[in-house]
Design a protein around this motif. Structure first.
Motif, PDB file in Angstrom:
ATOM      1  N   MET A   1      -5.166  -6.466 -21.257  1.00 18.25           N
ATOM      2  CA  MET A   1      -5.137  -6.917 -19.870  1.00 18.25           C
ATOM      3  C   MET A   1      -6.346  -6.380 -19.111  1.00 18.25           C
ATOM      4  SD  MET A   1      -1.103  -6.443 -18.898  1.00 18.25           S
ATOM      5  CE  MET A   1      -1.406  -6.823 -17.166  1.00 18.25           C
ATOM      6  N   GLU A   2      -6.657  -5.126 -19.317  1.00 15.63           N
ATOM      7  CA  GLU A   2      -7.795  -4.524 -18.627  1.00 15.63           C
ATOM      8  C   GLU A   2      -9.114  -5.113 -19.124  1.00 15.63           C
ATOM      9  OE1 GLU A   2      -9.670  -2.251 -15.790  1.00 15.63           O
ATOM     10  OE2 GLU A   2      -7.539  -2.745 -16.023  1.00 15.63           O
ATOM     11  N   ARG A   3      -9.191  -5.413 -20.427  1.00 17.67           N
ATOM     12  CA  ARG A   3     -10.410  -6.034 -20.964  1.00 17.67           C
ATOM     13  C   ARG A   3     -10.648  -7.386 -20.300  1.00 17.67           C
ATOM     14  NH1 ARG A   3     -12.535  -9.673 -24.441  1.00 17.67           N
ATOM     15  NH2 ARG A   3     -10.520 -10.674 -24.837  1.00 17.67           N
ATOM     16  N   ARG A   4      -9.591  -8.149 -20.127  1.00 20.16           N
ATOM     17  CA  ARG A   4      -9.739  -9.458 -19.496  1.00 20.16           C
ATOM     18  C   ARG A   4     -10.128  -9.316 -18.020  1.00 20.16           C
ATOM     19  NH1 ARG A   4      -5.780 -13.847 -22.431  1.00 20.16           N
ATOM     20  NH2 ARG A   4      -6.085 -13.058 -24.538  1.00 20.16           N
ATOM     21  N   ARG A   5      -9.546  -8.339 -17.357  1.00 21.07           N
ATOM     22  CA  ARG A   5      -9.932  -8.114 -15.961  1.00 21.07           C
ATOM     23  C   ARG A   5     -11.409  -7.750 -15.871  1.00 21.07           C
ATOM     24  NH1 ARG A   5     -11.382  -5.162 -12.025  1.00 21.07           N
ATOM     25  NH2 ARG A   5     -11.930  -3.526 -13.502  1.00 21.07           N
ATOM     26  N   ASP A   6     -11.859  -6.856 -16.761  1.00 24.55           N
ATOM     27  CA  ASP A   6     -13.269  -6.451 -16.769  1.00 24.55           C
ATOM     28  C   ASP A   6     -14.186  -7.639 -17.041  1.00 24.55           C
ATOM     29  OD1 ASP A   6     -12.536  -3.846 -16.225  1.00 24.55           O
ATOM     30  OD2 ASP A   6     -12.762  -3.146 -18.290  1.00 24.55           O
TER      31      ASP A   6
ATOM     32  N   LEU B   1       0.055  -7.888 -26.390  1.00 16.35           N
ATOM     33  CA  LEU B   1      -1.279  -7.426 -26.789  1.00 16.35           C
ATOM     34  C   LEU B   1      -1.642  -6.077 -26.191  1.00 16.35           C
ATOM     35  CD1 LEU B   1      -3.097 -10.846 -26.442  1.00 16.35           C
ATOM     36  CD2 LEU B   1      -2.287  -9.773 -28.547  1.00 16.35           C
ATOM     37  N   GLY B   2      -0.854  -5.607 -25.210  1.00 19.13           N
ATOM     38  CA  GLY B   2      -1.074  -4.275 -24.661  1.00 19.13           C
ATOM     39  C   GLY B   2      -1.843  -4.265 -23.355  1.00 19.13           C
ATOM     40  N   VAL B   3      -1.692  -3.154 -22.654  1.00 19.36           N
ATOM     41  CA  VAL B   3      -2.356  -2.981 -21.354  1.00 19.36           C
ATOM     42  C   VAL B   3      -3.871  -2.995 -21.502  1.00 19.36           C
ATOM     43  CG1 VAL B   3      -2.639  -1.399 -19.401  1.00 19.36           C
ATOM     44  CG2 VAL B   3      -0.373  -1.724 -20.417  1.00 19.36           C
ATOM     45  N   ALA B   4      -4.376  -2.493 -22.624  1.00 24.95           N
ATOM     46  CA  ALA B   4      -5.825  -2.457 -22.837  1.00 24.95           C
ATOM     47  C   ALA B   4      -6.417  -3.859 -22.845  1.00 24.95           C
ATOM     48  CB  ALA B   4      -6.150  -1.734 -24.140  1.00 24.95           C
TER      49      ALA B   4
ATOM     50  N   VAL C   1      -5.619  -8.746 -12.276  1.00 24.97           N
ATOM     51  CA  VAL C   1      -4.871  -9.434 -13.332  1.00 24.97           C
ATOM     52  C   VAL C   1      -3.434  -8.965 -13.265  1.00 24.97           C
ATOM     53  CG1 VAL C   1      -4.569  -9.709 -15.827  1.00 24.97           C
ATOM     54  CG2 VAL C   1      -6.873  -9.742 -14.836  1.00 24.97           C
ATOM     55  N   GLN C   2      -2.502  -9.915 -13.174  1.00 25.12           N
ATOM     56  CA  GLN C   2      -1.098  -9.527 -13.118  1.00 25.12           C
ATOM     57  C   GLN C   2      -0.282 -10.276 -14.166  1.00 25.12           C
ATOM     58  OE1 GLN C   2      -0.198 -10.357  -8.972  1.00 25.12           O
ATOM     59  NE2 GLN C   2       0.657 -12.371  -9.442  1.00 25.12           N
TER      60      GLN C   2
END
Length: 244
Positions: free
Chosen positions: A22-27, A17-20, A41-42
């Motif tokens: 992953m960052e959305r989920r972290r946010d 799904l991409g790094v973006a 998130v790792q």
């Protein structure tokens, strides 16, 4: 000093799904975290795009264990296994001392405080066969009304742009009207990361539990109370040589 909770993904999401994403989920997690909590998130180095079978869960479990062991060694305060089916949860608890939270277990135990009978909204109908033995083993099956699939795969739930919302609403209504549930549990992290649990609760006039938020708040509560899983229940494995 901020305490750090590590959200351990169960798929190599940067490749799917991409790094973006992953960052959305972290946010998303960070927005819902309490003051003084830092979210990391790792990913995992290899694995299937999603966990939809016992094979998928078994194959990724060593990566989850290694990832959370490393996180603890680097100073993490708690860990969350990022899948509703809680893959590798027992093995991970055996090998680390920081609190390790399973979203499925957290969400269901919370649901038991909100009603008499609960239903799980799973991505696919096959989720019922996987959930039943795990819930029985955890002593959580007695008040289970049903497990119903919404007919959308985990990856498609994450990608969006489909009729997932309408399917979730319709399936939730059947759980309440036909199965006798008075609480619903989202049985998929990608479904929960849609952030629609409050709207769904209003539409169906029943509490809806997000495993993402249940896991996060469980981890924070354990840290607040200064307690973790029992070493008697999950004793550290004896030291032995791994043969290859």
């Amino acid at each position: 000093m901020a305490r750090r909770i590590v959200y351990q993904l169960v798929a190599p999401m940067e490749k799917t799904l991409g790094v973006a994403e992953m960052e959305r989920r972290r946010d998303y997690l960070q927005r819902h975290a309490g003051a003084g909590t830092q979210i990391t998130v790792q990913s995992v180095p290899a694995g299937y795009p999603s966990i939809e079978s016992e094979r998928d869960a078994v194959m990724v479990a060593p990566h989850l264990m290694a990832g959370l062991q490393k996180a603890e060694a680097e100073g993490a305060s708690a860990g969350i296994v990022g899948c509703f089916s809680d893959p590798g949860l027992d093995a991970i608890r055996e090998t680390v001392t920081m609190p390790i939270v399973g979203p499925g277990q957290s969400a269901v135990t919370l649901a038991l405080q909100l009603g008499e009978r609960y239903s799980i909204l799973s991505p696919l109908d096959s989720g019922a066969k996987r959930a039943a033995p795990r819930l029985r083993a955890q002593g959580l099956s007695e008040r289970l009304a049903s497990v119903r699939g919404v007919g959308v795969s985990v990856v498609d739930l994450a990608r969006g742009g489909n009729d997932a919302w309408d399917r979730i609403v319709a399936t939730g209504r059947r759980c309440i009207d036909e199965d006798g549930a008075d609480v619903l549990v989202m049985g998929c992290m990608s479904m929960a990361f849609m952030g629609v649990e409050r709207e769904l609760s209003q539409r169906l006039s029943a509490p809806v539990v997000s495993p993402v938020l249940a896991a996060l708040k469980t981890a924070e509560t354990l840290l607040d109370l200064g307690i973790a899983h029992s070493r008697t229940a999950w004793p550290r494995p004896p030291e032995k040589t791994y043969l290859s």
